[in-house]
Design an enzyme around this catalytic site. Structure first.
Site, PDB file in Angstrom:
ATOM      1  NE  ARG A  26      -3.017  -1.234   3.223  1.00 30.80           N
ATOM      2  CZ  ARG A  26      -3.427  -0.762   4.400  1.00 30.80           C
ATOM      3  NH1 ARG A  26      -4.092   0.380   4.456  1.00 30.80           N
ATOM      4  NH2 ARG A  26      -3.184  -1.431   5.507  1.00 30.80           N
ATOM      5  N   GLY A  94       3.928 -15.657   6.818  1.00 33.46           N
ATOM      6  CA  GLY A  94       3.238 -15.235   8.033  1.00 33.46           C
ATOM      7  C   GLY A  94       4.202 -14.861   9.149  1.00 33.46           C
TER       8      GLY A  94
HETATM    9  C1  UD1 Z   1      -0.464  -8.912  13.177  1.00 33.98           C
HETATM   10  C2  UD1 Z   1      -1.017  -9.874  14.232  1.00 33.98           C
HETATM   11  C3  UD1 Z   1      -2.302  -9.290  14.801  1.00 33.98           C
HETATM   12  C4  UD1 Z   1      -2.043  -7.923  15.375  1.00 33.98           C
HETATM   13  C5  UD1 Z   1      -1.442  -7.019  14.304  1.00 33.98           C
HETATM   14  C6  UD1 Z   1      -1.027  -5.706  14.908  1.00 33.98           C
HETATM   15  C7  UD1 Z   1      -0.351 -12.066  13.456  1.00 33.98           C
HETATM   16  C8  UD1 Z   1      -0.795 -13.317  12.796  1.00 33.98           C
HETATM   17  N1  UD1 Z   1      -1.276 -11.135  13.626  1.00 33.98           N
HETATM   18  O1  UD1 Z   1      -1.401  -8.904  12.124  1.00 33.98           O
HETATM   19  O2  UD1 Z   1      -2.777 -10.148  15.827  1.00 33.98           O
HETATM   20  O3  UD1 Z   1      -3.264  -7.368  15.856  1.00 33.98           O
HETATM   21  O4  UD1 Z   1      -0.260  -7.629  13.752  1.00 33.98           O
HETATM   22  O5  UD1 Z   1      -0.582  -4.858  13.895  1.00 33.98           O
HETATM   23  O6  UD1 Z   1       0.794 -11.938  13.844  1.00 33.98           O
HETATM   24  N2  UD1 Z   1       5.852  -9.862   8.357  1.00 33.98           N
HETATM   25  C9  UD1 Z   1       6.973 -10.541   7.946  1.00 33.98           C
HETATM   26  N3  UD1 Z   1       6.823 -11.737   7.336  1.00 33.98           N
HETATM   27  C10 UD1 Z   1       5.612 -12.297   7.126  1.00 33.98           C
HETATM   28  C11 UD1 Z   1       4.458 -11.607   7.547  1.00 33.98           C
HETATM   29  C12 UD1 Z   1       4.619 -10.381   8.177  1.00 33.98           C
HETATM   30  O7  UD1 Z   1       8.096 -10.053   8.124  1.00 33.98           O
HETATM   31  O8  UD1 Z   1       5.575 -13.387   6.566  1.00 33.98           O
HETATM   32  C13 UD1 Z   1       6.014  -8.569   9.027  1.00 33.98           C
HETATM   33  C14 UD1 Z   1       5.306  -7.451   8.303  1.00 33.98           C
HETATM   34  O9  UD1 Z   1       6.178  -6.827   7.371  1.00 33.98           O
HETATM   35  C15 UD1 Z   1       4.952  -6.514   9.435  1.00 33.98           C
HETATM   36  C16 UD1 Z   1       4.726  -7.453  10.615  1.00 33.98           C
HETATM   37  O10 UD1 Z   1       5.380  -8.655  10.283  1.00 33.98           O
HETATM   38  O11 UD1 Z   1       6.007  -5.666   9.760  1.00 33.98           O
HETATM   39  C17 UD1 Z   1       3.246  -7.697  10.905  1.00 33.98           C
HETATM   40  O12 UD1 Z   1       2.696  -8.308   9.772  1.00 33.98           O
HETATM   41  P1  UD1 Z   1       1.254  -7.944   9.269  1.00 33.98           P
HETATM   42  O13 UD1 Z   1       0.959  -8.708   8.031  1.00 33.98           O
HETATM   43  O14 UD1 Z   1       1.084  -6.481   9.231  1.00 33.98           O
HETATM   44  O15 UD1 Z   1       0.368  -8.562  10.441  1.00 33.98           O
HETATM   45  P2  UD1 Z   1      -1.144  -8.301  10.665  1.00 33.98           P
HETATM   46  O16 UD1 Z   1      -1.919  -9.105   9.715  1.00 33.98           O
HETATM   47  O17 UD1 Z   1      -1.401  -6.850  10.702  1.00 33.98           O
END
Ligand code: UD1
Ligand code: CA
Length: 476
Positions: A26, A94
């Site tokens: 985004r 994830g």
């Molecule tokens: C996550 C939490 C959710 C919480 C929210 C708060 C999980 C499953 N859920 O959701 O409970 O309320 O954060 O903002 O953890 N990232 C990686 N690799 C991945 C996936 C994500 O490095 O494979 C990083 C993203 O770049 C980001 C962070 O992890 O910096 C959080 O990932 P994001 O996809 O934003 O999690 P949410 O779905 O928002």
């Protein structure tokens, strides 16, 4: 700028995992999301600085999208405060999968704090409270109440209030979606337990991802207590997913700086119209008018007044200096010093290596670069001083310049004490103007001038009597 929180009272080593592999679709940018800036520093740098003030033993950054520039940025900016390591997550399956990549880097003896590279404004003392809540032997979640919890993982509690699980929004039932307490994305967890629980993750959920948040269920199933440390300040856990959110956090960050400065006694005409991208330190009785931007390392001495619309970077401004509106100062690597009681601007430009003594006056449209000006010297209008050494009480006339560059090399101009340079002079360097001399207006000076003398370097004025102007040729 960063409240350094002593590790007092916490015995276990703290290791930090920063998730920074996500794409940030985004943002609609070719720059990796975590390298977008707040207060002039990459988002991820804010998180690393927080890690440093926690006195972390090790920081493991999980990279994926844009891994090379992200890792280079971390290496460039991080000192020796902690061991910095990287783990690549490819593909991104994830948050649980992300933290799994860090496990080979983590010892069993510490407490692990999980942070996100796109959540820049978490305060160290908040994390300290979280770490203390974990006490090194419990899973501790940072939570908060959200009026609109859409998209967040909900904190599900048992009748007695004990945390039972985190339910991701997409997996939540209508009843669970009513829950307002959400998981912030930040947890502290004993390393050994984290390793055990992460081994049990699967991706049987609505998003077919490995959820870090599933470890809460495993902890509860193992009969362990999960604690929630609930905060109210949403800015501290707010993430950046879009340019709008980036701008909102920038404002929040700047307002925080403005308030800190005002608490130190700085008078800001409007705290909403100040930008600091770096470190600004102010003595007593500093006043700053609207729309000023400070970058790099800037210090303002006692009683300094900065007018509206100034940009000041990498400069030491000594006590009592008045900087009039629209002044641009940038010391870059060499720095700029403005001596006590000097008057600068409006519309002045001080470039790297401008070192001004006390009581110097620099007026409108005057540019000073790599030059020293001793006490009481003045260049009040439309002038250029480059690679010059200017003595005390020199008056440098309007429109005069140092011709410091011969097309290949730069040369110095020395103007000794009490010289008066008239208007519109060209001083062709290398050249020395002897003390107390006067340079006639309009002179082009190519040889050294003697002390005390009037030096004139221009065509003599002549008058041609009875001269008739050209007349227009008659039309054919
Ligand atoms: C996550 C939490 C959710 C919480 C929210 C708060 C999980 C499953 N859920 O959701 O409970 O309320 O954060 O903002 O953890 N990232 C990686 N690799 C991945 C996936 C994500 O490095 O494979 C990083 C993203 O770049 C980001 C962070 O992890 O910096 C959080 O990932 P994001 O996809 O934003 O999690 P949410 O779905 O928002
Ligand atoms: Ca998120």
């Amino acid at each position: 700028m960063h409240p350094s929180t002593p590790q007092a009272g916490f015995a276990l080593p703290i290791d930090i995992v920063i998730m920074a592999a996500g794409k940030g679709t985004r943002m609609k940018s070719s720059c990796p999301k975590v390298l977008h800036r707040i207060g002039g520093r990459p988002l991820l740098q804010h998180v690393l600085d927080t890690a440093a003030s926690l006195q972390a033993r090790k920081v493991v950054v999980i990279t994926g999208h844009g891994a090379d520039p992200v890792e280079a940025s971390c290496r460039a900016s991080s000192g020796a405060e902690f061991a910095l390591e990287f783990a690549r997550q490819e593909p991104q399956l994830g948050t649980g999968h992300a933290v799994q990549q860090a496990l080979p880097h983590l010892g069993d003896d510490g407490v692990v704090v999980v942070l996100s590279g796109d959540v820049p404004l978490t305060q160290a003392d908040t994390l300290f409270h979280l770490i203390h809540a974990s006490a090194g032997n419990k899973l501790a979640l940072l939570t908060l109440e959200m009026p609109d919890a859409t998209g967040y993982g909900r904190i599900e509690r048992a009748a007695d209030g004990a945390v039972k699980a985190i339910v991701e929004h997409k997996d939540a039932s209508p009843d669970q979606r009513q829950i307002r307490e959400v998981y912030s994305g930040i947890m502290a967890v004993p390393a050994a337990s984290l390793k055990r629980w992460l081994a049990r993750l699967d991706n049987k959920n609505a998003q077919q991802e490995f959820y870090l948040t599933d470890i809460v269920r495993f902890a509860v199933a193992d009969g362990e207590t999960v604690v929630a440390h609930k905060i109210t300040d949403a800015v501290q856990v707010a993430g950046v997913n879009s340019p709008v959110q980036l701008a909102q956090l920038e404002r929040a960050y700047q307002l925080g700086i403005a308030h800190r400065l005002m608490e130190e006694g700085v008078r800001l005409a409007d705290p909403a119209r100040l930008d600091v991208r770096g470190d600004l330190s102010c003595a007593h009785d500093v006043s700053i008018d609207v729309n000023c931007l400070f970058m790099g390392q800037v210090s303002l001495g006692e009683g300094v007044s900065v007018g509206a619309n100034c940009v000041i970077a990498n400069a030491v401004i000594e006590p009592g200096v008045v900087i009039h509106p629209f002044t641009h100062i940038d010391g870059e690597k060499l720095g700029v010093t403005v001596g006590a009681g000097s008057l600068i601007g409006p519309f002045a430009r001080l470039r790297p290596g401008a070192i001004l003594g006390a009581g110097v006056h620099i007026g409108n449209f005057v540019e000073v670069k790599n030059s020293t000006m001793a006490k009481g010297s003045k260049a009040n209008h439309l002038a250029y001083l480059g690679d010059a050494t200017v003595g005390e009480r020199v008056n440098y006339g309007a429109g005069s310049i140092t011709a410091n560059y011969d097309g290949a090399n730069k040369h110095r101009t020395v103007i000794e004490a009490d010289v008066h340079v008239g208007s519109n002079c060209v001083l062709v360097a290398p050249v020395t103007l002897g003390a107390g001399g006067t340079i006639a207006g309009g002179s082009t000076i190519t040889r050294d001038t003697p002390a005390g003398a009037l030096s004139v370097g221009r065509g003599k004025q002549v008058a041609i009597a009875n001269w008739s102007r050209p007349a227009k040729a008659p039309k054919a």
